[in-house]
Design a protein around this motif. Structure first.
Motif, PDB file in Angstrom:
ATOM      1  N   LEU A 195       0.914   4.258  -8.634  1.00 25.44           N
ATOM      2  CA  LEU A 195       2.127   3.795  -7.935  1.00 25.44           C
ATOM      3  C   LEU A 195       2.712   2.567  -8.630  1.00 25.44           C
ATOM      4  O   LEU A 195       3.943   2.407  -8.685  1.00 25.44           O
ATOM      5  CB  LEU A 195       1.797   3.493  -6.474  1.00 25.44           C
ATOM      6  N   MET A 196       1.823   1.705  -9.134  1.00 26.50           N
ATOM      7  CA  MET A 196       2.330   0.544  -9.889  1.00 26.50           C
ATOM      8  C   MET A 196       3.064   1.007 -11.141  1.00 26.50           C
ATOM      9  O   MET A 196       4.102   0.447 -11.514  1.00 26.50           O
ATOM     10  CB  MET A 196       1.164  -0.377 -10.286  1.00 26.50           C
ATOM     11  N   ASP A 197       2.524   2.063 -11.791  1.00 28.07           N
ATOM     12  CA  ASP A 197       3.142   2.549 -13.026  1.00 28.07           C
ATOM     13  C   ASP A 197       4.563   3.046 -12.797  1.00 28.07           C
ATOM     14  O   ASP A 197       5.408   2.991 -13.709  1.00 28.07           O
ATOM     15  CB  ASP A 197       2.297   3.679 -13.632  1.00 28.07           C
ATOM     16  N   ILE A 198       4.843   3.581 -11.590  1.00 23.91           N
ATOM     17  CA  ILE A 198       6.192   4.100 -11.316  1.00 23.91           C
ATOM     18  C   ILE A 198       7.021   3.082 -10.516  1.00 23.91           C
ATOM     19  O   ILE A 198       8.097   3.412 -10.004  1.00 23.91           O
ATOM     20  CB  ILE A 198       6.133   5.438 -10.558  1.00 23.91           C
ATOM     21  N   SER A 199       6.484   1.841 -10.429  1.00 28.60           N
ATOM     22  CA  SER A 199       7.194   0.745  -9.739  1.00 28.60           C
ATOM     23  C   SER A 199       7.543   1.116  -8.302  1.00 28.60           C
ATOM     24  O   SER A 199       8.651   0.830  -7.815  1.00 28.60           O
ATOM     25  CB  SER A 199       8.462   0.359 -10.514  1.00 28.60           C
ATOM     26  N   ALA A 200       6.626   1.779  -7.646  1.00 26.37           N
ATOM     27  CA  ALA A 200       6.867   2.176  -6.255  1.00 26.37           C
ATOM     28  C   ALA A 200       6.929   0.946  -5.365  1.00 26.37           C
ATOM     29  O   ALA A 200       6.247  -0.054  -5.602  1.00 26.37           O
ATOM     30  CB  ALA A 200       5.764   3.113  -5.781  1.00 26.37           C
ATOM     31  N   VAL A 201       7.747   1.032  -4.319  1.00 25.27           N
ATOM     32  CA  VAL A 201       7.817  -0.019  -3.306  1.00 25.27           C
ATOM     33  C   VAL A 201       7.208   0.570  -2.027  1.00 25.27           C
ATOM     34  O   VAL A 201       7.699   1.567  -1.495  1.00 25.27           O
ATOM     35  CB  VAL A 201       9.261  -0.477  -3.065  1.00 25.27           C
ATOM     36  N   LEU A 202       6.159  -0.041  -1.570  1.00 29.67           N
ATOM     37  CA  LEU A 202       5.437   0.477  -0.414  1.00 29.67           C
ATOM     38  C   LEU A 202       5.847  -0.221   0.866  1.00 29.67           C
ATOM     39  O   LEU A 202       6.292  -1.372   0.847  1.00 29.67           O
ATOM     40  CB  LEU A 202       3.918   0.305  -0.601  1.00 29.67           C
ATOM     41  N   THR A 203       5.631   0.470   1.963  1.00 28.21           N
ATOM     42  CA  THR A 203       5.772  -0.191   3.266  1.00 28.21           C
ATOM     43  C   THR A 203       4.487  -0.975   3.523  1.00 28.21           C
ATOM     44  O   THR A 203       3.429  -0.692   2.939  1.00 28.21           O
ATOM     45  CB  THR A 203       5.950   0.847   4.391  1.00 28.21           C
ATOM     46  N   PRO A 204       4.531  -1.977   4.396  1.00 28.37           N
ATOM     47  CA  PRO A 204       3.294  -2.711   4.715  1.00 28.37           C
ATOM     48  C   PRO A 204       2.195  -1.785   5.240  1.00 28.37           C
ATOM     49  O   PRO A 204       1.016  -2.015   4.979  1.00 28.37           O
ATOM     50  CB  PRO A 204       3.745  -3.709   5.780  1.00 28.37           C
ATOM     51  N   GLU A 205       2.601  -0.728   5.950  1.00 24.68           N
ATOM     52  CA  GLU A 205       1.599   0.197   6.485  1.00 24.68           C
ATOM     53  C   GLU A 205       0.902   0.962   5.360  1.00 24.68           C
ATOM     54  O   GLU A 205      -0.335   1.117   5.356  1.00 24.68           O
ATOM     55  CB  GLU A 205       2.259   1.192   7.449  1.00 24.68           C
ATOM     56  N   GLU A 206       1.690   1.447   4.377  1.00 19.55           N
ATOM     57  CA  GLU A 206       1.088   2.155   3.248  1.00 19.55           C
ATOM     58  C   GLU A 206       0.169   1.226   2.463  1.00 19.55           C
ATOM     59  O   GLU A 206      -0.941   1.612   2.066  1.00 19.55           O
ATOM     60  CB  GLU A 206       2.184   2.709   2.330  1.00 19.55           C
ATOM     61  N   ALA A 207       0.648   0.017   2.202  1.00 26.39           N
ATOM     62  CA  ALA A 207      -0.159  -0.947   1.451  1.00 26.39           C
ATOM     63  C   ALA A 207      -1.462  -1.258   2.184  1.00 26.39           C
ATOM     64  O   ALA A 207      -2.530  -1.409   1.564  1.00 26.39           O
ATOM     65  CB  ALA A 207       0.650  -2.231   1.223  1.00 26.39           C
ATOM     66  N   THR A 208      -1.391  -1.324   3.516  1.00 24.99           N
ATOM     67  CA  THR A 208      -2.600  -1.625   4.313  1.00 24.99           C
ATOM     68  C   THR A 208      -3.600  -0.478   4.224  1.00 24.99           C
ATOM     69  O   THR A 208      -4.813  -0.700   4.107  1.00 24.99           O
ATOM     70  CB  THR A 208      -2.220  -1.885   5.777  1.00 24.99           C
ATOM     71  N   LEU A 209      -3.112   0.776   4.272  1.00 19.57           N
ATOM     72  CA  LEU A 209      -4.023   1.915   4.163  1.00 19.57           C
ATOM     73  C   LEU A 209      -4.738   1.920   2.815  1.00 19.57           C
ATOM     74  O   LEU A 209      -5.955   2.169   2.747  1.00 19.57           O
ATOM     75  CB  LEU A 209      -3.247   3.223   4.347  1.00 19.57           C
ATOM     76  N   LEU A 210      -4.015   1.642   1.744  1.00 19.37           N
ATOM     77  CA  LEU A 210      -4.639   1.584   0.423  1.00 19.37           C
ATOM     78  C   LEU A 210      -5.630   0.427   0.322  1.00 19.37           C
ATOM     79  O   LEU A 210      -6.717   0.561  -0.248  1.00 19.37           O
ATOM     80  CB  LEU A 210      -3.566   1.463  -0.653  1.00 19.37           C
ATOM     81  N   MET A 211      -5.274  -0.718   0.908  1.00 22.30           N
ATOM     82  CA  MET A 211      -6.168  -1.876   0.884  1.00 22.30           C
ATOM     83  C   MET A 211      -7.450  -1.584   1.663  1.00 22.30           C
ATOM     84  O   MET A 211      -8.543  -2.000   1.259  1.00 22.30           O
ATOM     85  CB  MET A 211      -5.465  -3.095   1.480  1.00 22.30           C
ATOM     86  N   LEU A 212      -7.320  -0.843   2.769  1.00 20.84           N
ATOM     87  CA  LEU A 212      -8.503  -0.447   3.541  1.00 20.84           C
ATOM     88  C   LEU A 212      -9.455   0.376   2.673  1.00 20.84           C
ATOM     89  O   LEU A 212     -10.679   0.166   2.688  1.00 20.84           O
ATOM     90  CB  LEU A 212      -8.078   0.382   4.753  1.00 20.84           C
ATOM     91  N   GLY A 213      -8.882   1.338   1.914  1.00 17.55           N
ATOM     92  CA  GLY A 213      -9.708   2.181   1.064  1.00 17.55           C
ATOM     93  C   GLY A 213     -10.447   1.383   0.014  1.00 17.55           C
ATOM     94  O   GLY A 213     -11.640   1.611  -0.237  1.00 17.55           O
TER      95      GLY A 213
END
Length: 878
Positions: free
Chosen positions: A127-145
């Motif tokens: 996602l960083m490679d494609i410069s994606a902009v995440l919602t706080p909820e998406e970012a939180t789910l990834l951080m949980l993982g």
């Protein structure tokens, strides 16, 4: 159609990776292939707004899938029903995973497999490679993982890429308080009970400087999220590698955690149908017992880690010893009593020698039984410590032909390595080896420790539960472990009512009972010889209390001698495995069930099994008890146990029982609701001759016994208030074919009290005469008057009358007995003795005959009122 899925029992890394994959495959359906870990389910329930839309796997048409995206997994065996299409031509498979490739890995057409701490981190990089902009909820789910799979970025498996991805997600608005809340959930009652059970079996072993730990337990119901319990255990203890095995619902779940490169968790768990990575892995084993899995795990770890076993890991502890004041005869008694081939000789707390059975037997052969043991003991012996290498002990035993090596901590004897211990280690490594990485006490049969607190609350009355808590709290105040043991625990698991509470205390049971009585009221009857007490409660209820103790028998059939011992030793002295369960009632472990000898398994399989081969030799009454439990519980006596019973019969061991002990066992059998099955079982095992040589199960006797069962069932339905002793009815029926003198011999053999024996014998004789008269009357008269029925039965006690009804095997006789019991015996005249005196009758023989005739007239309905009775007696006298 694109579908994104993951492995069954999905964790937070699965959830985060799936959410990220949806950004790379925006038209895809997200679908869990099976269940999720409890923590994930709880999070979904609390934060539904954080989740993208998911589709149930069973609602997806597999034929419509053209591209399958799998995250955090590479094995077809772990993706549920989606595995059905893995080999379908034309299906495009993409995999995003951080686990190493194995032989079972699916070969993908796209995606990325690379080593790092989590799959969420790998997809965050995409996602960083494609410069994606995440919602706080998406970012939180990834951080949980990332945080879950890297132990909050503290596991050795965490990589710089994981840190970089976490930093980027934090910049995307990931909410750390939500991550912290989700990863530190409160444990449920079931999880807490399982956690305590795991801690109780946790054993850590230092191997070449590495700390390897194994914990195991069993649970009758499914407990979620064992991985979180493993995390907690690892955080509490300083261990390099932890392996947790839990038996639940016919499966064994394994969770592995490793902080060191020398032990690859995934490599170990791969042998148990599992997967993961080097620092964290899990698996589920189907169709194997916990014991088998532990043995295989032990063997596998031994192959992976080569280490030198020490004395402390194989020694027997505590050690039985004898004082240096005994002679050779006394030494033989000690060796026999504790079933030892060698034993240390102690002068106070100091060990001064070792005596072997072989030496004792040679001394006795030379008539030296009165010589001091110190004259013949070995005074030169190897003194090992818990760190002494087993190879050194082996060399000493082999070269010196020794059987016993004491193990010391300083000057204190703490254990011993025997030749048996050594052989078990050498030939049983990985298979019931005493050098196993898991606890010695549970090698043969894994000690199951789990909570049945829920069963206690569900199946016991409020009053009983309150009593158990009070008993446990008394133990807490005295610092004593307290357990409910025996039949009460067995019947709790079987959902059978049992109000007989037997308490065992690891300490002074009499002092415990006295302290309870002072605190809550009641009185204590103590038996100091046996270290037992009966606690009599204020409401009249009774609780049996004993100290944990060991019993040994001077000779077959006699009562045992008692010594204090551990809980395990106390349970080992009991009759059958199903009676060896111990239920802790201390506050911090309330409801925790300990099973050292496989009692729960035998309850499940409905088997009665002795604990050792000399069980019936030590106590022949157990032969009768085995039959009683088999019949009462609907179990079966195990084949080997039945063979031991037949051996005991051939050795005439039941014949050595005193009359009162034999009487006690037979009375309990014949007081059962339906004892016929037990009596027939006694006959099949050749036990009836021990009551009397002429006692056999001939057809007439079996018929009377069967009729007795019917009569007793009928009698119970009358709901009379009379006290009845069923055992007397069944004893008479069992002895139905015996002659009078043979029945007297039975009463003498069973040591029946004289008054009972005389009464039974006398009335038994009258039964035969009465039945002859009754049958004759029934044949010659259609209508039998009530007075005649009354005259037949008035001199019989209740038990004899029921035996008569059973022996007659005649519906008319049974009807007569019923009429007598329910009506006739309670009939009385209106006029009494004083009334007859007032009418001018004088005491004498005529006076008695008038009263008798008046009663018969009322029984036959010839008089009904007082005037009727006056006219009757006046006419009778005239």
């Amino acid at each position: 159609m694109d579908v994104v899925t993951t492995h069954t029992n999905a964790d937070f890394d699965c959830l985060g990776a799936m959410a990220a994959a949806l950004r790379l495959y925006p038209e895809a359906l997200l679908s869990f292939p099976g269940s999720q870990e409890k923590g994930v389910r709880d999070f979904i329930e609390r934060h539904p707004d954080y989740l993208p839309r998911f589709t149930r796997a069973k609602d997806i048409d597999l034929d419509s899938i053209t591209r399958l995206v799998i995250v955090d997994c590479q094995q077809a065996s772990r993706i549920g029903r989606f595995a059905e299409i893995i080999s379908r031509p034309g299906l495009e498979i993409h995999i995003y995973d951080h686990h190493p490739v194995t032989d079972e890995s699916i070969i993908p057409a796209g995606g990325e497999i690379s080593t790092r701490g989590s799959a969420s981190s790998l997809l965050a990089d995409r996602l960083m490679d494609i410069s994606a902009v995440l919602t706080p909820e998406e970012a939180t789910l990834l951080m949980l993982g990332i945080h879950e799979d890297t132990g909050r970025l503290l596991f050795p498996s965490a990589t710089p890429q994981d840190y970089s991805a976490a930093a980027w997600l934090l910049g995307q608005g990931a909410r750390l308080p939500v991550v912290n809340e989700a990863l530190t959930p409160e444990l449920s009652k079931a999880q807490m009970a399982l956690f305590k059970a795991l801690l109780s079996t946790l054993k850590s072993t230092s191997i070449n400087g590495l700390t390897v730990s194994i914990a195991y337990a069993s649970s009758d119901s499914f407990v979620n999220d064992i991985a979180s319990l493993a995390h907690l255990m690892r955080d509490m203890e300083n261990m390099d590698a932890l392996f947790v095995a839990v038996a639940m619902q016919d499966n064994v779940h394994i969770v592995a955690r490793s902080n060191i490169p020398e032990i690859d968790a995934s490599e170990v768990v791969k042998s148990f149908n599992g997967g993961g990575h080097s620092t964290a892995a899990s698996g589920v084993v189907h169709g194997k017992t916990l014991e088998t899995v532990l043995e295989e795990l032990d063997g596998l770890l031994r192959r992976i880690i080569r280490f030198e076993t020490t004395a402390g890991s194989v020694m027997t502890s505590p050690v039985k010893s004898m004082p240096d004041t005994v002679n050779i005869n006394g030494a033989r008694d000690f060796l026999t009593r504790y079933n030892c081939n060698s034993m240390p000789v102690m002068s106070g707390r100091q060990m001064v020698g070792v005596i072997s059975r072989k030496t004792v037997e040679k001394a006795l052969h030379h008539s030296l039984g009165a010589s001091p043991v110190t004259d013949f003991m070995h005074t030169e012996f190897m003194s090992a410590t818990v760190e002494t290498r087993l190879s050194a002990i082996q060399s000493y035993m082999v070269t010196g032909n020794r059987r016993f090596v004491p193990v010391f901590e300083g000057d204190l004897l703490v254990g011993a390595v025997t030749r048996t211990d050594l052989m078990r280690h050498i030939y049983g490594a990985g298979s019931r080896s005493s050098g196993a990485l898991y606890d010695l006490d549970s090698l043969k049969v894994p000690t199951r420790i789990h909570s049945v607190a829920g069963l206690i609350e569900k199946r016991l009355s409020t009053r009983t539960v309150e009593m158990l808590h009070r008993l446990g709290e008394t133990g807490d105040s005295l610092g004593l472990p307290v357990y409910v043991v025996g039949g009460f625990v067995r019947d709790l698991l079987l959902d059978i009512d049992n109000l007989d509470i037997d308490i065992t205390v690891e300490g002074d049971g009499i002092f415990f009972a006295e302290h309870f009585a002072v605190t809550y009221g009641g009185r204590v009857r103590s038996h100091r010889k046996f270290a037992t007490a009966v606690l009599v409660l204020p409401d009249g209820g009774k609780v049996d209390i004993a100290s944990t103790r060991l019993e040994y028998y001077e000779s077959p059939g006699v009562l045992p001698t008692i010594e204090r011992a551990s809980l395990r030793d106390d349970l080992y002295r009991r009759d059958f495995t199903v009676n060896t369960l111990a239920l802790c009632i201390n506050s911090d472990r309330f409801g925790q069930l300990t099973d050292h000898f496989g009692g729960q398994q035998d309850i499940h399989e409905r088997v009665v099994r002795v604990l050792h081969n000399l069980s019936f030799v030590e106590d022949p009454t157990r032969v009768f008890r085995a039959i009683r439990f088999e019949q009462r519980l609907g179990f079966r006596i195990a084949a080997h146990t039945e063979n031991l019973i037949r051996s005991a019969v051939r050795m005439d061991l039941p014949g050595k029982l005193g009359g009162e002990r034999l009487q006690s066992e037979l009375l309990q059998i014949m007081s059962e609701k339906e004892p016929l099955g037990a009596i027939k079982r006694m006959y099949s095992l050749s036990l009836l001759p021990f009551i009397h040589p002429s006692l056999k199960m001939v057809s007439s006797t079996e018929r009377v016994l069967k009729e007795t069962g019917d009569v007793m069932a009928w009698f119970r339905l009358l709901y009379l208030e009379d006290r009845c002793e069923p055992w007397q009815v069944y004893l008479l029926s069992l002895c139905d074919a015996l002659k009078a003198e043979e029945f007297h011999a039975v009463c003498f053999r069973l040591a029946l009290p004289g008054s009972i024996a005389v009464r039974l014998a006398r009335q038994r004789h009258l039964v035969f005469k009465t039945l002859t008269a009754v049958r004759r009357q029934i044949k010659s008269h259609d209508n039998i008057p009530n007075s005649q029925i009354y005259m037949w039965f008035r001199n019989f006690d209740l038990e004899i009358l029921l035996y008569l009804a059973a022996r007659a095997s005649n519906e008319n006789v049974r009807r007569f007995v019923s009429l007598y019991l329910t009506k006739l015996r309670n009939v009385s005249t209106i006029l009494g003795g004083d009334d007859l005196l007032a009418l001018g009758f004088k005491p004498g023989p005529l006076f008695g005959r008038i009263k008798e005739r008046l009663l018969y007239a009322r029984l036959d309905g010839k008089v009904n009122t007082e005037d009727d009775e006056k006219r009757f007696v006046t006419a009778f006298s005239g």
